[in-house]
Write a protein that holds these residues in place. Structure first.
Motif, short mmCIF file in Angstrom:
data_model
loop_
_atom_site.label_atom_id
_atom_site.label_comp_id
_atom_site.label_asym_id
_atom_site.label_seq_id
_atom_site.Cartn_x
_atom_site.Cartn_y
_atom_site.Cartn_z
N ARG A 133 0.81 -1.22 0.00
CA ARG A 133 0.00 0.00 0.00
C ARG A 133 0.84 1.27 0.00
O ARG A 133 0.33 2.36 -0.26
N TRP A 134 2.13 1.13 0.33
CA TRP A 134 3.00 2.29 0.37
C TRP A 134 4.23 2.01 -0.49
O TRP A 134 4.63 0.85 -0.66
N PRO A 135 4.85 3.02 -1.05
CA PRO A 135 6.06 2.80 -1.85
C PRO A 135 7.15 2.12 -1.03
O PRO A 135 7.28 2.35 0.17
N ILE A 136 7.92 1.27 -1.68
CA ILE A 136 9.08 0.63 -1.06
C ILE A 136 10.30 1.34 -1.60
O ILE A 136 10.60 1.27 -2.80
N GLU A 137 11.00 2.05 -0.75
CA GLU A 137 12.07 2.96 -1.18
C GLU A 137 13.44 2.45 -0.76
O GLU A 137 13.62 1.98 0.35
N GLY A 138 14.40 2.56 -1.69
CA GLY A 138 15.77 2.15 -1.42
C GLY A 138 16.08 0.82 -2.06
O GLY A 138 15.31 -0.14 -1.91
N GLY A 139 17.19 0.76 -2.80
CA GLY A 139 17.54 -0.46 -3.52
C GLY A 139 17.68 -1.68 -2.63
O GLY A 139 17.18 -2.76 -2.95
N SER A 140 18.36 -1.53 -1.50
CA SER A 140 18.58 -2.67 -0.61
C SER A 140 17.27 -3.18 -0.01
O SER A 140 17.02 -4.38 0.06
N LYS A 141 16.44 -2.24 0.42
CA LYS A 141 15.15 -2.62 1.00
C LYS A 141 14.26 -3.30 -0.03
O LYS A 141 13.61 -4.31 0.25
N LEU A 142 14.26 -2.75 -1.25
CA LEU A 142 13.44 -3.33 -2.32
C LEU A 142 13.95 -4.71 -2.71
O LEU A 142 13.16 -5.63 -2.93
N ALA A 143 15.28 -4.86 -2.78
CA ALA A 143 15.85 -6.17 -3.12
C ALA A 143 15.44 -7.21 -2.09
O ALA A 143 15.07 -8.34 -2.43
N GLY A 144 15.46 -6.83 -0.81
CA GLY A 144 15.06 -7.76 0.24
C GLY A 144 13.59 -8.12 0.14
O GLY A 144 13.21 -9.29 0.32
N PHE A 145 12.77 -7.13 -0.15
CA PHE A 145 11.33 -7.37 -0.30
C PHE A 145 11.05 -8.34 -1.45
O PHE A 145 10.28 -9.29 -1.30
N LEU A 146 11.70 -8.12 -2.58
CA LEU A 146 11.47 -8.95 -3.76
C LEU A 146 12.05 -10.35 -3.59
O LEU A 146 11.44 -11.35 -3.98
N ALA A 147 13.23 -10.42 -3.02
CA ALA A 147 13.86 -11.73 -2.83
C ALA A 147 13.06 -12.57 -1.84
O ALA A 147 12.93 -13.79 -2.00
N GLY A 148 12.49 -11.91 -0.84
CA GLY A 148 11.73 -12.64 0.17
C GLY A 148 10.40 -13.14 -0.34
O GLY A 148 9.97 -14.24 -0.01
N GLY A 149 9.72 -12.33 -1.16
CA GLY A 149 8.38 -12.72 -1.62
C GLY A 149 8.29 -13.18 -3.05
O GLY A 149 7.29 -13.77 -3.46
N GLY A 150 9.36 -12.93 -3.82
CA GLY A 150 9.33 -13.25 -5.25
C GLY A 150 8.98 -14.69 -5.58
O GLY A 150 8.05 -14.93 -6.37
N PRO A 151 9.67 -15.66 -5.01
CA PRO A 151 9.37 -17.06 -5.35
C PRO A 151 7.92 -17.43 -5.09
O PRO A 151 7.30 -18.17 -5.87
N LYS A 152 7.34 -16.92 -4.01
CA LYS A 152 5.96 -17.23 -3.66
C LYS A 152 4.97 -16.54 -4.59
O LYS A 152 4.06 -17.16 -5.14
N PHE A 153 5.18 -15.23 -4.80
CA PHE A 153 4.19 -14.45 -5.55
C PHE A 153 4.27 -14.63 -7.06
O PHE A 153 3.34 -14.27 -7.78
N THR A 154 5.38 -15.17 -7.55
CA THR A 154 5.50 -15.38 -9.00
C THR A 154 5.18 -16.82 -9.42
O THR A 154 5.15 -17.12 -10.61
N GLU A 155 4.92 -17.68 -8.45
CA GLU A 155 4.64 -19.09 -8.76
C GLU A 155 3.40 -19.21 -9.64
O GLU A 155 2.35 -18.63 -9.36
N GLY A 156 3.53 -19.94 -10.74
CA GLY A 156 2.40 -20.18 -11.63
C GLY A 156 2.11 -19.04 -12.58
O GLY A 156 1.17 -19.12 -13.37
#
Length: 295
Positions: free
Chosen positions: A215-238
């Motif tokens: 709901r809010w912007p995710i700011e900063g490369g390191s923070k965004l990388a962590g967000f995507l790496a943590g949720g990417g495998p789950k949210f991109t499945e299928g």
């Protein structure tokens, strides 16, 4: 061969849609405004229309001004981050985007900036910057004085910033960058994502409260990388991803089977991802679904 009224209107439709979209930030509402303009055109006394293109541009602009007031009220209560409806632009839907300035005029970033303006300021700015109208022509469209239009334009520039190309043009290198980005996200590759993201990279997502989205912007490369790496495998499945041009920039279409479920536009700076604006609100993907309909 006799040219019908409908045929004549169709010659103007692409330019009118391009104008309405820049004014409204909504493809669906832009289509409605253009259709309303056709109804007025078909019912007008043709002897009083010396220049149809100018007459129709005035009608569409004023129809959009009426819509902007109610749209602003709706956006004040919007759930989460509001983004414009994305449009696939490689097919010329928003007119020629041959220069960096033309691409910037339809970018998601610019359309968000235009939300800072009053309806009148937005109309003056769009007519001036995107369509090359002189202040005298704009005054005729808006039924204002030329001096007032100049003042509105100066205000708009102060709020939006001087017209400029803010981001790099789409290229094959950018397509490779976006593909690498989604691969790293799917794999949960933190180090890979950090290499692809600018230090000040930001992610905006628009779910409108209809689907799960930050709901809010995710700011900063390191923070965004962590967000995507943590949720990417789950949210991109299928899901399946295809690179396409979105609002003049390199973008990514997300598919669940044959259904388009997301469209994102990437900002690239110095060879790195500087920003991503992702629209996953299903109500905002109707127009793009028609553009990208799979056989």
């Amino acid at each position: 061969m006799t040219t019908t009224l409908a045929d004549e209107f169709e010659t103007h439709r692409p330019r009118l849609f391009s104008l309405a979209y820049r004014l409204l930030g909504s493809a669906e509402e832009a289509e409605d405004a253009v259709q309303d303009a056709y109804l007025r055109f078909s019912g007008a006394d043709r002897t009083g229309i010396e220049h149809p293109a100018a007459w129709l541009a005035k009608v569409v602009t004023n129809l959009c001004l009426n819509r902007l007031t109610s749209a602003r009220a709706r956006r004040e209560t919007y759930v989460g981050t509001w983004l414009p409806e994305p449009v696939v632009t490689a097919d010329g839907t928003l007119g020629p985007l041959e220069s960096a300035e033309q691409r910037d005029s339809v970018s998601m970033a610019m359309l968000v900036l235009l939300e800072r303006l009053t309806p009148a300021e937005r109309a003056v700015y769009v007519l001036r910057e995107a369509f090359g109208y002189g202040h005298r022509e704009i005054a005729g469209v808006l039924d204002l004085s030329e001096a007032n239009c100049r003042q509105l334009y100066r205000r708009a520039v102060r709020r939006v910033g001087e017209p400029q190309a803010r981001f790099e043009a789409a290229s094959e290198r950018q397509e490779e960058l976006v593909r690498s980005f989604i691969t790293a996200a799917r794999d949960g590759d933190l180090a890979g994502l950090e290499k692809l993201l600018a230090a000040d990279a930001t992610w905006w997502s628009d779910g409108g409260g209809k689907v799960t989205a930050a709901r809010w912007p995710i700011e900063g490369g390191s923070k965004l990388a962590g967000f995507l790496a943590g949720g990417g495998p789950k949210f991109t499945e299928g899901l399946e991803f295809t690179v396409t041009e979105v609002n003049g920039a390199t973008g990514l279409a997300t598919w669940a089977g044959d259904t388009l479920v997301g469209l994102a536009a990437f900002e690239v700076r110095d060879g790195l991802v500087a920003g991503v604006r992702a629209v996953v609100n299903p109500e905002k993907l109707t127009f793009a679904r028609r553009q990208l309909a799979r056989p």
